[in-house]
Design an enzyme around this catalytic site. Sequence first.
Site, PDB file in Angstrom:
ATOM      1  N   ALA A 188      70.656  63.308  33.988  1.00 50.40           N
ATOM      2  CA  ALA A 188      71.175  63.444  35.345  1.00 50.40           C
ATOM      3  C   ALA A 188      71.363  62.034  35.902  1.00 50.40           C
ATOM      4  O   ALA A 188      70.748  61.078  35.419  1.00 50.40           O
ATOM      5  CB  ALA A 188      70.208  64.246  36.194  1.00 50.40           C
TER       6      ALA A 188
ATOM      7  N   GLU B 200      68.531  68.475  27.826  1.00 49.64           N
ATOM      8  CA  GLU B 200      68.340  69.835  28.345  1.00 49.64           C
ATOM      9  C   GLU B 200      69.643  70.626  28.303  1.00 49.64           C
ATOM     10  O   GLU B 200      69.660  71.808  27.956  1.00 49.64           O
ATOM     11  CB  GLU B 200      67.784  69.766  29.770  1.00 49.64           C
TER      12      GLU B 200
ATOM     13  N   GLY C 248      68.383  65.251  31.277  1.00 51.13           N
ATOM     14  CA  GLY C 248      69.244  66.398  31.539  1.00 51.13           C
ATOM     15  C   GLY C 248      70.288  66.609  30.444  1.00 51.13           C
ATOM     16  O   GLY C 248      70.753  67.730  30.230  1.00 51.13           O
TER      17      GLY C 248
ATOM     18  N   GLU D 139      62.125  61.092  31.067  1.00 48.99           N
ATOM     19  CA  GLU D 139      61.869  61.107  32.515  1.00 48.99           C
ATOM     20  C   GLU D 139      60.547  60.445  32.876  1.00 48.99           C
ATOM     21  O   GLU D 139      60.400  59.836  33.929  1.00 48.99           O
ATOM     22  CB  GLU D 139      61.864  62.560  33.041  1.00 48.99           C
TER      23      GLU D 139
HETATM   24  N1  DAK Z   1      72.007  57.828  35.426  1.00 53.13           N
HETATM   25  C1  DAK Z   1      72.827  56.927  35.969  1.00 53.13           C
HETATM   26  N2  DAK Z   1      73.392  55.932  35.264  1.00 53.13           N
HETATM   27  C2  DAK Z   1      73.106  55.842  33.951  1.00 53.13           C
HETATM   28  C3  DAK Z   1      72.231  56.747  33.319  1.00 53.13           C
HETATM   29  C4  DAK Z   1      71.677  57.799  34.108  1.00 53.13           C
HETATM   30  N3  DAK Z   1      70.869  58.753  33.606  1.00 53.13           N
HETATM   31  N4  DAK Z   1      72.130  56.415  32.017  1.00 53.13           N
HETATM   32  C5  DAK Z   1      72.920  55.339  31.850  1.00 53.13           C
HETATM   33  N5  DAK Z   1      73.512  55.006  33.005  1.00 53.13           N
HETATM   34  C6  DAK Z   1      74.439  53.912  33.250  1.00 53.13           C
HETATM   35  C7  DAK Z   1      73.699  52.576  33.324  1.00 53.13           C
HETATM   36  O1  DAK Z   1      73.135  52.384  34.597  1.00 53.13           O
HETATM   37  C8  DAK Z   1      74.818  51.621  33.005  1.00 53.13           C
HETATM   38  O2  DAK Z   1      75.626  51.490  34.151  1.00 53.13           O
HETATM   39  P1  DAK Z   1      75.937  49.996  34.773  1.00 53.13           P
HETATM   40  O3  DAK Z   1      74.608  49.397  35.055  1.00 53.13           O
HETATM   41  O4  DAK Z   1      76.666  49.287  33.669  1.00 53.13           O
HETATM   42  O5  DAK Z   1      76.769  50.297  35.971  1.00 53.13           O
HETATM   43  C9  DAK Z   1      75.645  52.374  31.979  1.00 53.13           C
HETATM   44  O6  DAK Z   1      75.329  53.755  32.155  1.00 53.13           O
HETATM   45  C10 DAK Z   1      75.320  51.974  30.547  1.00 53.13           C
HETATM   46  O7  DAK Z   1      73.917  52.092  30.376  1.00 53.13           O
HETATM   47  P2  DAK Z   1      72.993  50.893  29.815  1.00 53.13           P
HETATM   48  O8  DAK Z   1      73.554  49.575  30.152  1.00 53.13           O
HETATM   49  O9  DAK Z   1      71.602  51.187  30.267  1.00 53.13           O
HETATM   50  O10 DAK Z   1      73.140  51.133  28.243  1.00 53.13           O
HETATM   51  P3  DAK Z   1      72.091  50.815  27.092  1.00 53.13           P
HETATM   52  O11 DAK Z   1      72.812  51.052  25.806  1.00 53.13           O
HETATM   53  O12 DAK Z   1      71.423  49.494  27.301  1.00 53.13           O
HETATM   54  O13 DAK Z   1      70.947  51.929  27.247  1.00 53.13           O
HETATM   55  C11 DAK Z   1      70.145  54.175  27.579  1.00 53.13           C
HETATM   56  C12 DAK Z   1      71.282  53.246  27.036  1.00 53.13           C
HETATM   57  C13 DAK Z   1      70.639  55.610  27.474  1.00 53.13           C
HETATM   58  C14 DAK Z   1      68.896  54.000  26.684  1.00 53.13           C
HETATM   59  C15 DAK Z   1      69.798  53.766  29.034  1.00 53.13           C
HETATM   60  O14 DAK Z   1      71.023  53.755  29.799  1.00 53.13           O
HETATM   61  C16 DAK Z   1      68.855  54.712  29.719  1.00 53.13           C
HETATM   62  O15 DAK Z   1      67.652  54.627  29.527  1.00 53.13           O
HETATM   63  N6  DAK Z   1      69.381  55.623  30.551  1.00 53.13           N
HETATM   64  C17 DAK Z   1      68.571  56.525  31.330  1.00 53.13           C
HETATM   65  C18 DAK Z   1      68.038  57.649  30.483  1.00 53.13           C
HETATM   66  C19 DAK Z   1      67.165  58.554  31.301  1.00 53.13           C
HETATM   67  O16 DAK Z   1      66.107  58.144  31.840  1.00 53.13           O
HETATM   68  N7  DAK Z   1      67.560  59.827  31.468  1.00 53.13           N
HETATM   69  C20 DAK Z   1      66.800  60.810  32.204  1.00 53.13           C
HETATM   70  C21 DAK Z   1      67.290  60.802  33.654  1.00 53.13           C
HETATM   71  S1  DAK Z   1      66.418  61.974  34.690  1.00 53.13           S
HETATM   72  C22 DAK Z   1      67.055  69.424  36.871  1.00 53.13           C
HETATM   73  C23 DAK Z   1      68.162  69.175  36.110  1.00 53.13           C
HETATM   74  C24 DAK Z   1      68.274  67.972  35.455  1.00 53.13           C
HETATM   75  C25 DAK Z   1      67.318  67.005  35.597  1.00 53.13           C
HETATM   76  C26 DAK Z   1      66.248  67.234  36.394  1.00 53.13           C
HETATM   77  C27 DAK Z   1      66.118  68.442  37.073  1.00 53.13           C
HETATM   78  N8  DAK Z   1      66.889  70.671  37.491  1.00 53.13           N
HETATM   79  C28 DAK Z   1      67.708  71.775  37.139  1.00 53.13           C
HETATM   80  C29 DAK Z   1      65.818  70.877  38.471  1.00 53.13           C
HETATM   81  C30 DAK Z   1      67.498  65.769  34.866  1.00 53.13           C
HETATM   82  C31 DAK Z   1      66.851  64.604  35.114  1.00 53.13           C
HETATM   83  C32 DAK Z   1      67.198  63.448  34.300  1.00 53.13           C
HETATM   84  O17 DAK Z   1      68.005  63.524  33.414  1.00 53.13           O
END
Ligand code: DAK
Length: 279
Positions: free
Chosen positions: A87, A133, A130, A153
């Site tokens: 997400a 998921e 997400g 997360e």
């Molecule tokens: N959100 C926003 N932007 C994201 C992102 C994300 N989840 N993942 C990547 N990006 C963006 C980065 O910010 C970056 O943008 P700029 O800074 O260049 O503007 C661009 O995508 C490229 O990412 P990186 O520069 O970080 O690329 P790397 O290759 O260095 O790293 C990575 C790739 C995937 C390891 C890293 O980007 C990363 O750790 N991303 C976050 C992964 C993460 O933590 N995901 C979980 C998010 S929380 C629900 C439904 C859904 C959810 C919850 C509740 N309900 C139904 C109640 C879901 C929650 C989540 O998913």
Amino acid sequence: MKGFLFIHNYYHSISFVQTHQSMEFIKVTEQKEPFVALVELNRPKELNALNRQLMVELLEALQALDKNEQVRAIVLTGNEQAFAAGADIKQMADQSAIDMLMVDQFSTWDMIRKTKKPIVAAVSGFALGGGCELSMMCDTIIASETAKFGQPEIKIGTIPGAGGTQRLTKAVGKAKAMELILTGRFLSAQEALFYGLVCKVVPVEVYLQEALTLAKEIAQMSPIAVQLAKEAINRSFETQLDEGLAFERKNFYLTFASADQKEGMKAFVEKRKPHYTGK
Ligand code: DAK
């Protein structure tokens, strides 16, 4: 506003071509194979991070395809680099627990599993949070050798909220789910195959075609039998799943009452390590 448009379109059955013209983050191709539609997540610069608009568009597309008699199976994919990295953290970072609970925007995610037609996820690169998921909400997963699944997360001060604690646990077992969800480690495609999270791992050059071929084979069966078989398989764990999903979602919202969630997401946006205080 977009949400109202979506409901309006859905109930008035405006033709699919009309509805998907306005889509910014989703690409839909009907008849990619006979009776098979391809839905592509299309926000590549952000690794297909699932923002609100993308999710509204995705639901709109799936609901239209579910009603379309020319479609009997759906393939959902991202691109080679990412299925979806979760997400959109930037959209969530500042939300309070009460915002999350009252808007309850995420409850619409649950509607994806109500799709009657089979959905094959074609996953390459990151399927995180997400995104992981979402792939698990599909009926089966074809992975490329580069696929990485994970629920990271915990690293940003929150927990899975769209079924991760429930579906990943059922797929890989308690011990592995604990390791993955409590550390945020990723699962390689081969490990995902070993644990039965995915049905097949193939080279990156062919993962999409492999998924389309599987969908085509399913689409050649009786659509009625396919729908009933899918329902029956899902029923094998759905009653407990409903309760588990509601519990998980409440706990996910609750993390937004903590300073650690604010710190974790802020640190991600600011590209630094988080400092957790347990508050
Ligand atoms: N959100 C926003 N932007 C994201 C992102 C994300 N989840 N993942 C990547 N990006 C963006 C980065 O910010 C970056 O943008 P700029 O800074 O260049 O503007 C661009 O995508 C490229 O990412 P990186 O520069 O970080 O690329 P790397 O290759 O260095 O790293 C990575 C790739 C995937 C390891 C890293 O980007 C990363 O750790 N991303 C976050 C992964 C993460 O933590 N995901 C979980 C998010 S929380 C629900 C439904 C859904 C959810 C919850 C509740 N309900 C139904 C109640 C879901 C929650 C989540 O998913």
